[in-house]
Design an enzyme around this catalytic site. Structure first.
Site, PDB file in Angstrom:
ATOM      1  N   GLU A 132       6.022  61.216  16.677  1.00  0.00           N
ATOM      2  CA  GLU A 132       4.964  61.099  17.667  1.00  0.00           C
ATOM      3  C   GLU A 132       4.425  62.465  18.011  1.00  0.00           C
ATOM      4  OE1 GLU A 132       6.254  57.856  20.772  1.00  0.00           O
ATOM      5  OE2 GLU A 132       6.920  59.865  21.191  1.00  0.00           O
ATOM      6  N   CYS A 146       1.208  68.160  22.142  1.00  0.00           N
ATOM      7  CA  CYS A 146       2.660  68.224  22.206  1.00  0.00           C
ATOM      8  C   CYS A 146       3.195  67.737  20.859  1.00  0.00           C
ATOM      9  CB  CYS A 146       3.099  67.308  23.341  1.00  0.00           C
ATOM     10  SG  CYS A 146       4.848  67.082  23.420  1.00  0.00           S
ATOM     11  N   CYS A 153      17.233  63.835  17.673  1.00  0.00           N
ATOM     12  CA  CYS A 153      17.770  65.098  18.187  1.00  0.00           C
ATOM     13  C   CYS A 153      19.291  65.040  18.098  1.00  0.00           C
ATOM     14  CB  CYS A 153      17.342  65.294  19.646  1.00  0.00           C
ATOM     15  SG  CYS A 153      17.720  66.935  20.302  1.00  0.00           S
ATOM     16  N   CYS A 157      21.035  65.266  25.920  1.00  0.00           N
ATOM     17  CA  CYS A 157      20.791  65.478  27.338  1.00  0.00           C
ATOM     18  C   CYS A 157      20.746  64.082  27.971  1.00  0.00           C
ATOM     19  CB  CYS A 157      19.484  66.222  27.534  1.00  0.00           C
ATOM     20  SG  CYS A 157      19.482  67.787  26.613  1.00  0.00           S
ATOM     21  N   CYS A 160      17.371  62.201  28.794  1.00  0.00           N
ATOM     22  CA  CYS A 160      16.308  62.202  27.778  1.00  0.00           C
ATOM     23  C   CYS A 160      16.512  61.055  26.797  1.00  0.00           C
ATOM     24  CB  CYS A 160      16.309  63.529  27.027  1.00  0.00           C
ATOM     25  SG  CYS A 160      15.199  63.564  25.603  1.00  0.00           S
ATOM     26  N   GLY A 208      12.958  66.404  19.510  1.00  0.00           N
ATOM     27  CA  GLY A 208      13.786  67.368  18.798  1.00  0.00           C
ATOM     28  C   GLY A 208      13.929  68.720  19.459  1.00  0.00           C
ATOM     29  N   GLU A 209      14.867  69.482  18.926  1.00  0.00           N
ATOM     30  CA  GLU A 209      15.159  70.813  19.445  1.00  0.00           C
ATOM     31  C   GLU A 209      14.602  71.841  18.456  1.00  0.00           C
ATOM     32  OE1 GLU A 209      16.386  72.570  22.184  1.00  0.00           O
ATOM     33  OE2 GLU A 209      15.777  74.108  20.766  1.00  0.00           O
ATOM     34  N   SER A 240       9.666  74.969  23.582  1.00  0.00           N
ATOM     35  CA  SER A 240      10.628  74.600  24.626  1.00  0.00           C
ATOM     36  C   SER A 240      12.007  74.407  23.996  1.00  0.00           C
ATOM     37  CB  SER A 240      10.175  73.295  25.288  1.00  0.00           C
ATOM     38  OG  SER A 240      11.137  72.864  26.226  1.00  0.00           O
ATOM     39  N   HIS A 264      16.908  72.611  34.376  1.00  0.00           N
ATOM     40  CA  HIS A 264      17.315  71.347  35.007  1.00  0.00           C
ATOM     41  C   HIS A 264      18.496  71.396  35.972  1.00  0.00           C
ATOM     42  CE1 HIS A 264      14.379  69.845  32.293  1.00  0.00           C
ATOM     43  NE2 HIS A 264      15.149  69.795  31.245  1.00  0.00           N
ATOM     44  N   ASN A 339      10.944  60.907  34.097  1.00  0.00           N
ATOM     45  CA  ASN A 339      10.323  59.713  33.509  1.00  0.00           C
ATOM     46  C   ASN A 339      11.421  58.723  33.179  1.00  0.00           C
ATOM     47  OD1 ASN A 339       7.531  60.696  33.264  1.00  0.00           O
ATOM     48  ND2 ASN A 339       8.464  62.192  31.907  1.00  0.00           N
ATOM     49  N   CYS A 382       7.226  61.045  24.691  1.00  0.00           N
ATOM     50  CA  CYS A 382       7.778  61.133  23.357  1.00  0.00           C
ATOM     51  C   CYS A 382       9.047  60.299  23.306  1.00  0.00           C
ATOM     52  CB  CYS A 382       8.041  62.593  23.000  1.00  0.00           C
ATOM     53  SG  CYS A 382       6.504  63.487  22.954  1.00  0.00           S
TER      54      CYS A 382
HETATM   55  N1  SAH Z   1      14.386  69.811  22.923  1.00  0.00           N
HETATM   56  C1  SAH Z   1      13.518  70.668  23.618  1.00  0.00           C
HETATM   57  C2  SAH Z   1      12.061  70.219  23.595  1.00  0.00           C
HETATM   58  C3  SAH Z   1      11.781  68.752  23.716  1.00  0.00           C
HETATM   59  S1  SAH Z   1      12.060  68.011  25.276  1.00  0.00           S
HETATM   60  C4  SAH Z   1      13.995  70.831  25.054  1.00  0.00           C
HETATM   61  O1  SAH Z   1      14.905  70.133  25.462  1.00  0.00           O
HETATM   62  O2  SAH Z   1      13.469  71.714  25.727  1.00  0.00           O
HETATM   63  C5  SAH Z   1      10.678  68.563  26.245  1.00  0.00           C
HETATM   64  C6  SAH Z   1      10.927  68.543  27.743  1.00  0.00           C
HETATM   65  O3  SAH Z   1      10.971  67.201  28.264  1.00  0.00           O
HETATM   66  C7  SAH Z   1      12.248  69.188  28.115  1.00  0.00           C
HETATM   67  O4  SAH Z   1      12.105  70.043  29.216  1.00  0.00           O
HETATM   68  C8  SAH Z   1      13.073  67.989  28.470  1.00  0.00           C
HETATM   69  O5  SAH Z   1      14.148  68.368  29.274  1.00  0.00           O
HETATM   70  C9  SAH Z   1      12.068  67.098  29.150  1.00  0.00           C
HETATM   71  N2  SAH Z   1      12.479  65.690  29.269  1.00  0.00           N
HETATM   72  C10 SAH Z   1      13.211  64.951  28.405  1.00  0.00           C
HETATM   73  N3  SAH Z   1      13.387  63.681  28.876  1.00  0.00           N
HETATM   74  C11 SAH Z   1      12.747  63.614  30.063  1.00  0.00           C
HETATM   75  C12 SAH Z   1      12.555  62.581  31.024  1.00  0.00           C
HETATM   76  N4  SAH Z   1      13.035  61.369  30.826  1.00  0.00           N
HETATM   77  N5  SAH Z   1      11.831  62.860  32.120  1.00  0.00           N
HETATM   78  C13 SAH Z   1      11.300  64.101  32.295  1.00  0.00           C
HETATM   79  N6  SAH Z   1      11.446  65.119  31.432  1.00  0.00           N
HETATM   80  C14 SAH Z   1      12.175  64.881  30.321  1.00  0.00           C
HETATM   81 FE1  SF4 Z   2      17.819  67.424  25.083  1.00  0.00          FE
HETATM   82 FE2  SF4 Z   2      15.379  68.214  24.276  1.00  0.00          FE
HETATM   83 FE3  SF4 Z   2      17.031  66.913  22.557  1.00  0.00          FE
HETATM   84 FE4  SF4 Z   2      15.933  65.589  24.606  1.00  0.00          FE
HETATM   85  S1  SF4 Z   2      14.829  66.499  22.874  1.00  0.00           S
HETATM   86  S2  SF4 Z   2      18.093  65.498  23.938  1.00  0.00           S
HETATM   87  S3  SF4 Z   2      15.846  67.165  26.200  1.00  0.00           S
HETATM   88  S4  SF4 Z   2      17.383  68.915  23.491  1.00  0.00           S
END
Ligand code: SAH
Ligand code: SF4
Length: 405
Positions: A132, A146, A153, A157, A160, A208-209, A240, A264, A339, A382
């Protein structure tokens, strides 16, 4: 970027997976980005393109450099896909190029447009490789895209949804650039770089990271930022990370991109739970790596993302601690309303709480920190669309299986 309410499907906690040291790049599966008999030119760096053209056309270094500049401009500045339209290249050479090469696009499986102009795309890169990306208007100078860097991933987290999906594989540079090109096609944003451009910023905040796929992310940034092509400046490209400390310096040195940190939490005990990579690279190490980020200064601040989770990380004391933690780092703070997704173990903080938190952060000198949710009506988060399509396919398979029995 998670912009709005996240995906359906049960939340299945997984044990933390180790940092992948395997080469997870594409290669195993043939990409639909290229036709079987022709080599795709998308995603090659300039040097790779020069070598590829030189070898195929029997050109010396000087001539292949000249051809590379021409072809590069046609592909990335004008968005041309047909070699026949590369009019400053001789007819015979155009024919040879068309025979050997291709300038393909990912397949747009689904596109949704929100009332607020947010556009969400599901793109197929190769069989089973669907990603996406989300275009959000009125961000940065004119609009941000984005992009995803991986399918799934390895990290998990706990707030997420992507973190509940296993990693399928890293995306290649071609597949990352392919997301930008597909959206530019849809926005009819060719040639690139006009004053009235709709797409001015890129954020690696999709699935993804990115720092677990740094080589391909860096190559993609080089292509996207190239002034003869798509020409989105490195200062308008933000990567990010959840905090992959050992890769942060290399990111700065290799890409000069802007950095965003998914913080966070302000203490290790909580961050260990929310962002489990913290167990490997705790907050103190992360902050040290931030201070050492190449090019850091008031004009190049780090964005700290902070998701607002009700009763978990949203007290006044934590807001004050956040400010204390960032002291001395040129920083922006982005408060993200959580979210929610079905089965998620958290709720979003109340609006009053977010405002009270923001007040403290604001008073410390950080401006407009709350990220407005965009594309609510199309669930432009996403993870959502892919999950839905995976679910749909699964239920089709199930139906097919039951009709056979
Ligand atoms: N993996 C990277 C980039 C992708 S996530 C990272 O973790 O930074 C992009 C952003 O969306 C990150 O700041 C992540 O913590 C946040 N995010 C993920 N799930 C979320 C949710 N359910 N609500 C709000 N922010 C979220
Ligand atoms: Fe964590 Fe970013 Fe991976 Fe979601 S996409 S699990 S926020 S590292």
């Amino acid at each position: 970027m998670v912009i709005d309410g996240n995906a359906a499907g049960p939340y299945i906690p997984r044990p933390e997976e180790p940092m992948p040291e395997l080469d997870l790049a594409a290669g195993a599966a043939p990409s639909v980005l290229k036709k079987a008999d022709r080599v795709s030119l998308i995603g090659l760096t300039r040097e790779e393109l020069a070598a590829t053209l030189g070898a195929a056309l029997g050109l010396d270094a000087k001539k292949s450099k000249m051809r590379t500049t021409q072809v590069w401009r046609w592909i990335y500045h004008y968005g041309v896909t047909d070699f026949e339209n590369m009019t400053d290249i001789g007819k015979d050479m155009r024919a040879s190029l068309a025979q050997a090469f291709d300038v393909p696009r990912p397949e747009v499986i689904e596109r949704q447009i929100s009332k607020d102009g947010t556009r969400k795309y599901l793109l197929r890169m190769a069989p089973g490789i669907e990603v996406e990306c989300v275009y959000i208007p009125d961000v940065g100078r004119s609009g941000a895209l984005c992009v995803s860097s991986q399918v799934g991933c390895t990290l998990n987290c706990t707030f997420c949804h992507t973190g509940t999906q296993n990693l399928v594989r890293n995306l290649t540079a071609a597949e990352i650039v392919g997301q930008v090109i597909a959206v530019k096609d849809d926005l009819k944003e060719w040639p690139s770089g006009g004053e009235d451009r709709l797409l001015s910023n890129i954020v690696f905040m999709g699935m993804g990271e990115p720092l677990y796929n740094l080589d391909h992310v860096a190559a993609a940034i080089g292509i996207i930022a190239d002034g003869d092509g798509i020409s989105i400046s490195r200062r308008r490209i933000t990567v990010s990370t959840s905090g992959v400390v050992p890769q942060m310096r290399a990111l700065g040195e290799e890409t000069a991109a802007m950095l965003a940190i998914s913080l966070h939490a302000t203490n290790d005990a909580l961050r260990d739970v929310l962002v489990p990579i913290n167990r490997k690279y705790p907050i103190a190490e992360l902050m040290e790596a931030c201070r050492a980020y190449p090019g850091l200064g008031n004009a190049r601040r780090i964005t700290f993302e902070y998701v607002m989770l009700k009763g978990v990380n949203d007290t006044d004391a934590e807001a004050r601690e956040l400010v204390r933690l960032l002291k001395g780092i040129p920083a922006k703070i982005n408060l993200i309303p959580f979210n929610p997704w079905p089965g998620a173990p958290y709720e979003c903080s109340s609006w009053e709480r977010i405002e009270a938190f923001a007040d403290i952060v604001n008073r410390a000198g950080y401006a407009s920190p709350i990220r407005t949710p965009r594309g609510r009506d199309i669930l432009a988060a996403c993870g959502q669309l892919k999950s839905e399509s995976v679910k749909a396919r699964a239920s089709e398979r199930l139906k097919a299986a039951s009709s056979v029995q």
